[in-house]
Write a protein that holds these residues in place. Structure first.
Motif, PDB file in Angstrom:
ATOM      1  N   SER A   1      21.647   8.674  -4.736  1.00 56.75           N
ATOM      2  CA  SER A   1      21.236   8.250  -6.073  1.00 56.75           C
ATOM      3  C   SER A   1      20.876   6.773  -6.037  1.00 56.75           C
ATOM      4  N   ALA A   2      19.748   6.409  -6.667  1.00 57.71           N
ATOM      5  CA  ALA A   2      19.296   5.023  -6.600  1.00 57.71           C
ATOM      6  C   ALA A   2      18.336   4.733  -7.734  1.00 57.71           C
ATOM      7  N   ARG A   3      17.824   3.510  -7.763  1.00 60.95           N
ATOM      8  CA  ARG A   3      16.740   3.135  -8.670  1.00 60.95           C
ATOM      9  C   ARG A   3      15.751   2.278  -7.919  1.00 60.95           C
ATOM     10  N   ILE A   4      14.480   2.473  -8.177  1.00 60.49           N
ATOM     11  CA  ILE A   4      13.426   1.628  -7.634  1.00 60.49           C
ATOM     12  C   ILE A   4      12.850   0.822  -8.798  1.00 60.49           C
TER      13      ILE A   4
ATOM     14  N   LEU B   1       5.135   6.425  -6.585  1.00 60.72           N
ATOM     15  CA  LEU B   1       5.261   5.093  -7.173  1.00 60.72           C
ATOM     16  C   LEU B   1       4.067   4.829  -8.071  1.00 60.72           C
ATOM     17  N   PRO B   2       4.317   4.475  -9.332  1.00 61.42           N
ATOM     18  CA  PRO B   2       3.195   4.216 -10.247  1.00 61.42           C
ATOM     19  C   PRO B   2       2.542   2.882  -9.948  1.00 61.42           C
TER      20      PRO B   2
ATOM     21  N   ASN C   1       0.824  -1.223   0.000  1.00 58.74           N
ATOM     22  CA  ASN C   1       0.000   0.000   0.000  1.00 58.74           C
ATOM     23  C   ASN C   1       0.852   1.264   0.000  1.00 58.74           C
ATOM     24  N   ARG C   2       2.025   1.182  -0.574  1.00 58.74           N
ATOM     25  CA  ARG C   2       2.926   2.336  -0.590  1.00 58.74           C
ATOM     26  C   ARG C   2       2.806   3.068  -1.912  1.00 58.74           C
ATOM     27  N   THR C   3       2.627   4.364  -1.856  1.00 57.58           N
ATOM     28  CA  THR C   3       2.472   5.160  -3.076  1.00 57.58           C
ATOM     29  C   THR C   3       3.584   6.185  -3.247  1.00 57.58           C
ATOM     30  N   TYR C   4       4.442   6.332  -2.226  1.00 57.62           N
ATOM     31  CA  TYR C   4       5.466   7.382  -2.272  1.00 57.62           C
ATOM     32  C   TYR C   4       6.743   6.843  -1.629  1.00 57.62           C
ATOM     33  N   ALA C   5       7.869   7.086  -2.263  1.00 60.65           N
ATOM     34  CA  ALA C   5       9.144   6.625  -1.712  1.00 60.65           C
ATOM     35  C   ALA C   5      10.288   7.435  -2.307  1.00 60.65           C
ATOM     36  N   TYR C   6      11.194   7.880  -1.451  1.00 60.62           N
ATOM     37  CA  TYR C   6      12.431   8.547  -1.879  1.00 60.62           C
ATOM     38  C   TYR C   6      12.170   9.726  -2.811  1.00 60.62           C
TER      39      TYR C   6
END
Length: 330
Positions: A284-287, A228-229, A219-224
């Motif tokens: 710097s990262a990638r999800i 999140l699509p 249920n996560r919609t936002y991160a870093y």
């Protein structure tokens, strides 16, 4: 040479004998501990501790000394054990695992996975950091947390760190084990959702390790700093500036607020910035959310985040999801 149970046992015993030649290095009092001639030498004591299982001390002693009439008493074993430093077993572990050949790699990388588990021991209230009081139906006990690095391709534990229940931190253990590692080969470290932390990411990056860490995604919609699509697959670049100061504090000091900016909470460990400082750290990262072969994404158990800018020119291993190719220029 092929590793067999016999050869591994002989190697372990040989190393303990070598350590016994310099017992002062592993004694609490090097001037007198393990200096007298006794049946319970340092090598014998270490092997006994490792092989006693759940037997009583007396039964373990009888088995080790083959029921001889001059078998040391359990009280003698306890007295000798008090003289031994815990670092002796750390030395034995690393010297033993150092003899094991890690021949298998994944595309030239060692796959070192990390995880932790709890270990229960008998009650010892004097050790307050490990003791947990009991209830009417359950006696008190001492709990310890074992953290381990495990080579997935070769089946070898490369490091172990034991913490006490009330002072445990899997994040701190990971950082310490990575910093202490003498491994010179390229590493990819897969880890579970509990290791999602800025401090972990940046310690591993400074070590030069590549890594894949699962993201808490239910249920996560936002991160870093990004939304999140709701797609079955996604591959999103993350670039965010970290700092300790609030936006108001920066404005009061005349410091331009970088965008996007994330303020580290005071309780969050981050060793790369002095607490309370006005410095910044560019993260710097990638999800990545991959689709599995069966078409499912499994957001709660199959979503992984790859957080390492050093992966930009290579392919990274993803358990249960095949190969993940990085974004160009990320």
């Amino acid at each position: 040479m092929k590793c067999t149970a016999r050869s591994l046992k002989e190697t372990l015993l040989s190393i303990s004998q070598e350590m016994g030649e310099h017992p002062e290095e592993y004694a609490k009092d090097p001037r007198k501990d393990f200096t007298r001639r006794r049946a319970l030498t340092l090598p014998a004591l270490m092997v006994l501790i490792l092989t006693m299982d759940e037997k009583s001390a007396w039964k373990g002693l009888l088995g080790y000394f083959q029921n001889k009439i001059d078998t040391p008493l359990a009280s003698a074993f306890v007295q000798q054990r008090k003289k031994l430093l815990p670092s002796a077993f750390s030395e034995l572990f690393h010297r033993f695992t150092g003899t094991l050949a890690a021949r298998k790699t994944y595309r030239g990388h060692r796959l070192l996975s990390v995880d932790g588990t709890s270990l229960k021991s008998s009650s010892y209230p004097a050790d307050a950091d490990a003791f947990r009081p009991g209830t009417e139906r359950q006696p008190g006990r001492n709990l310890y947390h074992i953290n381990a690095l495990f080579d997935l391709e070769n089946g070898i534990y490369t490091d172990i760190l034991v913490q006490k229940e009330h002072t445990k931190s899997e994040d701190a253990a990971l950082c310490e084990m990575a910093e202490c590692s003498t491994n010179s080969e390229p590493v990819i470290l897969p880890a579970g959702r509990g290791y999602e932390a800025y401090n972990n990411f940046e310690h591993l990056e400074r070590k030069g390790w590549k890594y894949l860490i699962r993201l808490k995604d239910r249920n996560r919609t936002y991160a870093y700093g990004i939304t999140l699509p709701n797609h079955s697959e996604s591959d999103l670049p993350v670039r965010i500036t970290l700092g300790w100061l609030t936006r108001r504090q920066m404005e009061q000091r005349g410091i331009p607020v970088p965008e996007p900016y994330y303020r580290l909470q005071n309780h969050i460990p981050f060793d790369l910035l002095e607490p309370g400082s006005a410095g910044f750290y560019l993260f710097s990262a990638r999800i990545v959310r991959p689709k599995l072969k069966d078409g499912s994404t499994g957001p709660s158990s199959r979503t992984w985040t790859r957080l390492n800018s050093l992966l930009r020119h290579c392919e990274a291993f993803m358990p249960d999801a095949g190969i993940l190719k990085p974004l160009s220029g990320s």
